[in-house]
Design an enzyme around this catalytic site. Structure first.
Site, short mmCIF file in Angstrom:
data_model
loop_
_atom_site.label_atom_id
_atom_site.label_comp_id
_atom_site.label_asym_id
_atom_site.label_seq_id
_atom_site.Cartn_x
_atom_site.Cartn_y
_atom_site.Cartn_z
N SER A 171 -48.83 -55.55 40.49
CA SER A 171 -49.46 -54.33 39.99
C SER A 171 -49.66 -53.31 41.11
CB SER A 171 -50.80 -54.65 39.32
OG SER A 171 -51.70 -55.20 40.27
N ARG A 172 -49.58 -53.75 42.36
CA ARG A 172 -49.81 -52.84 43.49
C ARG A 172 -49.23 -53.44 44.76
NH1 ARG A 172 -56.28 -53.92 44.46
NH2 ARG A 172 -56.19 -56.17 44.16
N ALA B 226 -53.62 -60.37 37.90
CA ALA B 226 -54.74 -61.26 37.57
C ALA B 226 -55.98 -60.48 37.17
CB ALA B 226 -55.07 -62.16 38.76
N TYR C 49 -58.71 -67.08 59.24
CA TYR C 49 -57.52 -67.13 58.38
C TYR C 49 -57.09 -68.57 58.09
CZ TYR C 49 -53.21 -64.85 56.60
OH TYR C 49 -52.20 -64.36 55.82
N LYS D 38 -49.98 -70.87 53.50
CA LYS D 38 -48.68 -70.25 53.74
C LYS D 38 -47.73 -71.22 54.45
CE LYS D 38 -49.42 -66.11 51.97
NZ LYS D 38 -48.68 -65.64 50.79
#
Length: 249
Positions: A12-13, A35, A150, A157
């Site tokens: 969406s972006r 979502a 992180y 990831k």
């Protein structure tokens, strides 16, 4: 001749939206997954339709297997095929190690790692029927380097990149090509969740051998290359797009 169809999760972006726009310009019909932000998804759909694409918008938390199955059922009903899957949706809890909880681990791993496995399974079933397809995931340097706060995203990831290799070998005989793109710090909405966003961007720009931070276009260019026929013999690789910053010691 039927138009090819691409699913881009989290589109969406940001990076996902730019990838969807590039695919629309290549003549694909698109499945836009989101979502939370319905308005952003609808705006993206309008832009894609203006480019001539048919668009299916699907709200689905890809961290949940049943939602993935529902999303692919909608794709079957609307398009009846899938040729490209871009695994872009991501989320995660950014906290110091000693503040992490089990729920944080589950949330981050479900969306960033587990989603690739179960979306790829569903995508492969459809790609086999049309003779093959392409799957590309978005990763980050946190998979191989340590970034403050992180931990969970970096681990998720790393799992995504390992899974990319296993999927690539398993799907190669089916003519389904699987790879990933990993990027350095990119100034998107996702970075606003970092408490030290400005510091990250300033440090990335100053220390990057290329003299600037990575852009959405930089990552999209790499994704589009891996989705092209020119990359058909690249199998299970993670291409790093970071201007060389990860090479510094």
């Amino acid at each position: 001749m039927d138009r090819k169809v691409a699913l881009v999760t989290g589109s969406s972006r940001g990076i996902g939206k730019e990838i969807a726009i590039r695919l629309a310009k290549k003549g694909f019909d698109l499945v836009i997954n989101y979502a939370r932000n319905k308005n952003a998804a609808m705006e993206t759909a309008k832009e894609l339709e203006a480019l001539g694409s048919k668009v299916l918008i699907v709200k689905a938390n890809v961290g949940k297997k049943e939602k993935i199955e529902e999303m692919f059922a909608q794709i079957d009903e609307q398009f009846g095929r899938l040729d490209v899957f871009v695994n872009n949706a991501a989320s995660g809890v950014l906290k110091p190690v000693m503040e992490l909880e089990e729920a944080h681990w589950d949330w981050t791993m479900d969306i960033n790692s587990k989603a690739l496995l179960f979306c790829a399974q569903e995508a492969a079933k459809r790609m086999e029927k049309t003779g093959g397809g392409k799957i590309v995931s978005l990763s980050s340097l946190g998979s191989i380097r340590v970034i403050e706060n992180y931990t969970l995203v970096g681990v998720s990831k790393a799992a995504l990149e390992a899974l990319t290799r296993y999927l690539a070998v398993d799907f190669a005989p089916k003519n389904i090509v699987v790879n990933a793109v990993s990027g350095g710090a990119v100034d998107t909405d996702a970075l606003t969740h970092f408490p030290n966003r400005e510091e990250i961007l300033e440090k990335a720009a100053k220390s990057n051998p290329a003299g600037r931070i990575v852009t959405v276009d930089d990552l999209t260019n790499a994704v589009m290359f891996l989705l092209s026929d020119d990359a058909s013999m690249i199998c299970g690789q993670t291409i790093i797009v970071d201007g060389g910053i990860s090479l510094l010691v």
